[in-house]
Design a protein around this motif. Structure first.
Motif, mmCIF file in Angstrom:
data_model
loop_
_atom_site.group_PDB
_atom_site.id
_atom_site.type_symbol
_atom_site.label_atom_id
_atom_site.label_comp_id
_atom_site.label_asym_id
_atom_site.label_seq_id
_atom_site.Cartn_x
_atom_site.Cartn_y
_atom_site.Cartn_z
ATOM 1 N N ILE A 154 11.111 -1.289 11.121
ATOM 2 C CA ILE A 154 11.214 -0.165 10.182
ATOM 3 C C ILE A 154 10.065 0.825 10.396
ATOM 4 C CG2 ILE A 154 10.996 0.414 7.718
ATOM 5 C CD1 ILE A 154 12.782 -2.093 7.169
ATOM 6 N N TYR A 155 8.827 0.314 10.599
ATOM 7 C CA TYR A 155 7.691 1.219 10.864
ATOM 8 C C TYR A 155 7.921 2.010 12.143
ATOM 9 C CZ TYR A 155 5.153 -1.660 7.431
ATOM 10 O OH TYR A 155 4.773 -2.330 6.304
ATOM 11 N N ALA A 156 8.363 1.319 13.188
ATOM 12 C CA ALA A 156 8.552 1.984 14.485
ATOM 13 C C ALA A 156 9.569 3.111 14.367
ATOM 14 C CB ALA A 156 9.000 0.965 15.531
ATOM 15 N N LYS A 157 10.660 2.843 13.667
ATOM 16 C CA LYS A 157 11.713 3.865 13.534
ATOM 17 C C LYS A 157 11.219 5.047 12.701
ATOM 18 C CE LYS A 157 15.258 0.637 14.648
ATOM 19 N NZ LYS A 157 16.630 0.588 14.994
ATOM 20 N N HIS A 158 10.392 4.759 11.701
ATOM 21 C CA HIS A 158 9.855 5.848 10.883
ATOM 22 C C HIS A 158 8.903 6.717 11.716
ATOM 23 C CE1 HIS A 158 7.368 7.878 7.776
ATOM 24 N NE2 HIS A 158 8.528 7.961 7.165
ATOM 25 N N ILE A 159 8.090 6.086 12.550
ATOM 26 C CA ILE A 159 7.161 6.834 13.416
ATOM 27 C C ILE A 159 7.936 7.748 14.370
ATOM 28 C CG2 ILE A 159 5.525 6.576 15.351
ATOM 29 C CD1 ILE A 159 4.550 3.954 13.832
ATOM 30 N N LEU A 160 8.977 7.191 15.024
ATOM 31 C CA LEU A 160 9.762 7.988 15.974
ATOM 32 C C LEU A 160 10.437 9.166 15.275
ATOM 33 C CD1 LEU A 160 11.426 5.218 18.185
ATOM 34 C CD2 LEU A 160 9.476 6.675 18.771
ATOM 35 N N ALA A 161 10.858 8.955 14.024
ATOM 36 C CA ALA A 161 11.583 10.005 13.303
ATOM 37 C C ALA A 161 10.664 11.056 12.702
ATOM 38 C CB ALA A 161 12.432 9.364 12.192
ATOM 39 N N SER A 162 9.381 10.722 12.487
ATOM 40 C CA SER A 162 8.551 11.645 11.703
ATOM 41 C C SER A 162 7.264 12.121 12.381
ATOM 42 C CB SER A 162 8.205 11.015 10.353
ATOM 43 O OG SER A 162 7.542 9.786 10.525
ATOM 44 N N ILE A 163 6.907 11.529 13.519
ATOM 45 C CA ILE A 163 5.653 11.960 14.165
ATOM 46 C C ILE A 163 5.938 12.464 15.584
ATOM 47 C CG2 ILE A 163 3.364 11.238 14.960
ATOM 48 C CD1 ILE A 163 3.394 9.251 12.584
ATOM 49 N N ALA A 265 -11.826 -0.820 1.195
ATOM 50 C CA ALA A 265 -11.820 0.093 2.351
ATOM 51 C C ALA A 265 -12.313 1.481 1.951
ATOM 52 C CB ALA A 265 -10.409 0.211 2.915
ATOM 53 N N GLY A 266 -12.235 1.790 0.650
ATOM 54 C CA GLY A 266 -12.596 3.119 0.153
ATOM 55 C C GLY A 266 -11.346 3.957 -0.023
ATOM 56 N N PHE A 267 -11.056 4.357 -1.252
ATOM 57 C CA PHE A 267 -9.832 5.111 -1.521
ATOM 58 C C PHE A 267 -9.731 6.379 -0.671
ATOM 59 C CE2 PHE A 267 -9.707 3.127 -6.009
ATOM 60 C CZ PHE A 267 -8.862 2.117 -5.584
ATOM 61 N N ASP A 268 -10.858 7.070 -0.463
ATOM 62 C CA ASP A 268 -10.839 8.301 0.353
ATOM 63 C C ASP A 268 -10.369 8.015 1.773
ATOM 64 O OD1 ASP A 268 -11.766 9.689 -1.797
ATOM 65 O OD2 ASP A 268 -13.818 9.970 -1.056
ATOM 66 N N ASN A 269 -10.733 6.836 2.276
ATOM 67 C CA ASN A 269 -10.389 6.468 3.656
ATOM 68 C C ASN A 269 -8.933 6.029 3.800
ATOM 69 O OD1 ASN A 269 -13.127 6.828 4.115
ATOM 70 N ND2 ASN A 269 -13.605 4.655 3.843
ATOM 71 N N ALA A 270 -8.298 5.709 2.667
ATOM 72 C CA ALA A 270 -6.962 5.103 2.706
ATOM 73 C C ALA A 270 -5.836 6.093 2.430
ATOM 74 C CB ALA A 270 -6.899 3.963 1.684
ATOM 75 N N GLN A 271 -6.183 7.352 2.187
ATOM 76 C CA GLN A 271 -5.155 8.344 1.823
ATOM 77 C C GLN A 271 -4.102 8.485 2.930
ATOM 78 O OE1 GLN A 271 -5.087 9.614 -1.387
ATOM 79 N NE2 GLN A 271 -6.743 8.114 -1.507
ATOM 80 N N GLY A 272 -2.829 8.432 2.510
ATOM 81 C CA GLY A 272 -1.728 8.672 3.449
ATOM 82 C C GLY A 272 -1.238 7.455 4.213
ATOM 83 N N ILE A 273 -1.914 6.297 4.053
ATOM 84 C CA ILE A 273 -1.441 5.086 4.746
ATOM 85 C C ILE A 273 -0.033 4.754 4.267
ATOM 86 C CG2 ILE A 273 -1.765 2.575 4.968
ATOM 87 C CD1 ILE A 273 -4.770 3.029 4.858
ATOM 88 N N ILE A 274 0.823 4.340 5.193
ATOM 89 C CA ILE A 274 2.208 3.975 4.857
ATOM 90 C C ILE A 274 2.387 2.468 5.032
ATOM 91 C CG2 ILE A 274 4.611 4.159 5.663
ATOM 92 C CD1 ILE A 274 4.039 7.145 6.199
ATOM 93 N N THR A 275 3.094 1.852 4.081
ATOM 94 C CA THR A 275 3.443 0.433 4.188
ATOM 95 C C THR A 275 4.847 0.243 3.647
ATOM 96 O OG1 THR A 275 2.658 -1.832 3.804
ATOM 97 C CG2 THR A 275 2.539 -0.336 1.934
ATOM 98 N N ALA A 276 5.344 -0.978 3.733
ATOM 99 C CA ALA A 276 6.672 -1.305 3.202
ATOM 100 C C ALA A 276 6.497 -2.199 1.984
ATOM 101 C CB ALA A 276 7.495 -2.024 4.265
ATOM 102 N N SER A 373 15.220 -6.600 2.198
ATOM 103 C CA SER A 373 15.147 -5.159 1.960
ATOM 104 C C SER A 373 13.726 -4.744 1.592
ATOM 105 C CB SER A 373 16.082 -4.755 0.819
ATOM 106 O OG SER A 373 17.394 -5.170 1.080
ATOM 107 N N VAL A 374 13.358 -3.529 1.978
ATOM 108 C CA VAL A 374 12.047 -2.967 1.627
ATOM 109 C C VAL A 374 12.205 -1.470 1.362
ATOM 110 C CG1 VAL A 374 10.696 -4.620 2.989
ATOM 111 C CG2 VAL A 374 11.416 -2.465 4.042
ATOM 112 N N GLN A 375 11.184 -0.885 0.768
ATOM 113 C CA GLN A 375 11.129 0.567 0.600
ATOM 114 C C GLN A 375 9.746 1.017 1.064
ATOM 115 O OE1 GLN A 375 12.206 1.854 -3.342
ATOM 116 N NE2 GLN A 375 11.948 4.020 -2.882
ATOM 117 N N LEU A 376 9.697 2.133 1.777
ATOM 118 C CA LEU A 376 8.398 2.614 2.250
ATOM 119 C C LEU A 376 7.616 3.253 1.100
ATOM 120 C CD1 LEU A 376 9.283 4.168 5.736
ATOM 121 C CD2 LEU A 376 8.203 1.961 5.266
ATOM 122 N N GLU A 377 6.292 3.188 1.207
ATOM 123 C CA GLU A 377 5.425 3.828 0.216
ATOM 124 C C GLU A 377 4.178 4.342 0.921
ATOM 125 O OE1 GLU A 377 4.524 0.872 -2.782
ATOM 126 O OE2 GLU A 377 3.486 -0.446 -1.372
#
Length: 396
Positions: A154-163, A265-276, A373-377
């Motif tokens: 799921i991560y790989a497909k999201h990367i190919l579709a969005s980056i 890790a520090g909230f400032d450093n973690a902005q934008g990280i994607i997980t399932a 099943s999962v949902q990205l966040e």
């Protein structure tokens, strides 16, 4: 009447005869596990404590069909050799009815064949390795969470579709846990595996992963896939920020706890990280008035006083214990190990509290993956923000 006495028929015992294997009696059901209360994966120790708190609640409410649950949990330090010793003790000395939610891919792997040989259920293991769903070869072992292979795809497909022009660097724990994610990730990339610039691995005994992060940054990668357990996942996020590396970051679900990983890790450093995700996150404001999480919070307050309610590992502990509770309940008075596995493999669209909306438990004699099943966040501010649709293995 085939030899059945009239008295037996009247009492119903001809039809509802009590049957017990080791670890089950008229008054008690004994279950056990091993957990990393110490060592490199000790951030997960709170799950074991949460499970213990769940069974305390069950016993306070009268147990399961009138039987109290005796939960024996032993520290293996995430060391497979210690797991083997501890599980032998649980099976041969403590005589547990089953094992439940043993933590970690390497520890579970170390006792996989042994438990199947002994025909002792190894239920709802705390690892998403794809091998836990193989009823043909290992009929006594079942996973719980979505499998790592699917999550990686799921991560790989999201990367190919969005980056655009993705160049990918991967940090990988050097064991079955890491390999499973990376295998799925490569599967998801399909013919584009040449986008992987470098895979840097680490051992769970390593003190840090800082040198690996420097190597990964040096590749010029614009995507970072962080396949690590909590301690190392947090180190990796922090180090990437320290050296000014700003790739798009993807991180495995097993390290998505705000309290155990993102805050250190520090909230400032973690902005934008994607997980399932497949569970409701207790820090996500959208669940502030959610009925299921309100019940969970009340349970936390009563049975886990002083524990950090921002740690999603406690939500995991509650949800997996709820499923185990239901599985044992469905056994009725036939507390045999074979019946336990039969019940575990016959869930249809069963709702476990704290799973995301649209995600249910489904199993069958040929399907030992309860959650598929999962949902990205995405991490935003100090919490996760869900986006997109619920995705399953089929829809990848």
């Amino acid at each position: 009447m085939g030899g059945v006495s009239a008295a037996a028929l009247l009492s119903g015992s001809a039809f509802a005869e009590k049957k017990y294997d080791d670890g089950a009696t008229d008054t008690e059901i004994k279950i056990g596990n091993t957990f990393a209360y110490s060592g490199p994966a000790s951030a997960y120790g709170v799950i074991g404590k949460g499970i213990d708190g769940y069974w305390k609640m069950v016993n306070d409410q009268g147990g399961i069909n009138g039987r109290k649950v005796k939960f024996i949990t032993l520290d293996d330090g995430y060391n497979p050799a210690k797991t083997v010793e501890a599980v032998r003790q649980l099976v041969e000395q403590d005589k547990v009815f089953c094992t439940f939610n043993i933590l970690g891919t390497p520890p579970n792997t170390a006792v996989h064949k042994y438990l199947n040989h002994k025909k002792v259920p190894q239920l709802y293991v705390a690892t998403g390795a794809s091998k836990w769903g193989d009823p043909k070869h290992f009929p006594w072992t079942m996973g719980y969470q979505p499998d790592y292979n699917t999550e990686g795809q799921i991560y790989a497909k999201h990367i190919l579709a969005s980056i655009k022009d993705a160049k990918i660097a991967i940090l990988m724990q050097n064991d079955d846990f890491g390999k499973d994610y990376v295998d799925g990730f490569k599967k998801g990339l399909g013919g584009e595996t040449n986008r992987i610039a470098k895979i840097a691995s680490y051992e769970v005994t390593d003190p840090t992963v800082e040198s690996q992060i420097i190597q990964l940054k040096d590749t010029g990668a614009n995507v970072f896939f962080n396949v690590a357990t909590p301690k190392f996942a947090a180190q990796a996020i922090r180090k990437a920020a320290d050296i000014g590396w700003k790739p798009a970051q993807y991180m495995t679900n097993v390290s998505a706890s705000v309290a155990a990983v993102l805050k250190p890790a520090g909230f400032d450093n973690a902005q934008g990280i994607i997980t399932a995700a497949y569970l409701k996150d207790p820090t996500d404001k959208r669940w502030a008035d959610d009925a299921e999480l309100k019940v969970w919070r009340d349970w936390m307050t009563k049975y886990m006083p002083g524990a950090n309610q921002a740690d999603a590992n406690y939500v995991y502990a509650y949800s997996v214990s709820f499923l185990m509770h239901e599985t044992l309940k469905r056994c009725g008075d036939a507390l045999t190990r074979a019946n336990l596995m039969k019940q575990a493999s016959s869930f249809k669209k069963f709702r476990v509290p704290c799973l995301l909306p649209g995600i249910t438990i489904n199993t069958s004699p040929t399907d030992f993956y309860p959650i598929q099943s999962v949902q990205l966040e995405k991490f935003k501010g100090e919490t996760w923000d869900l986006f997109g649709e619920v995705m399953s293995a089929e829809s990848t």
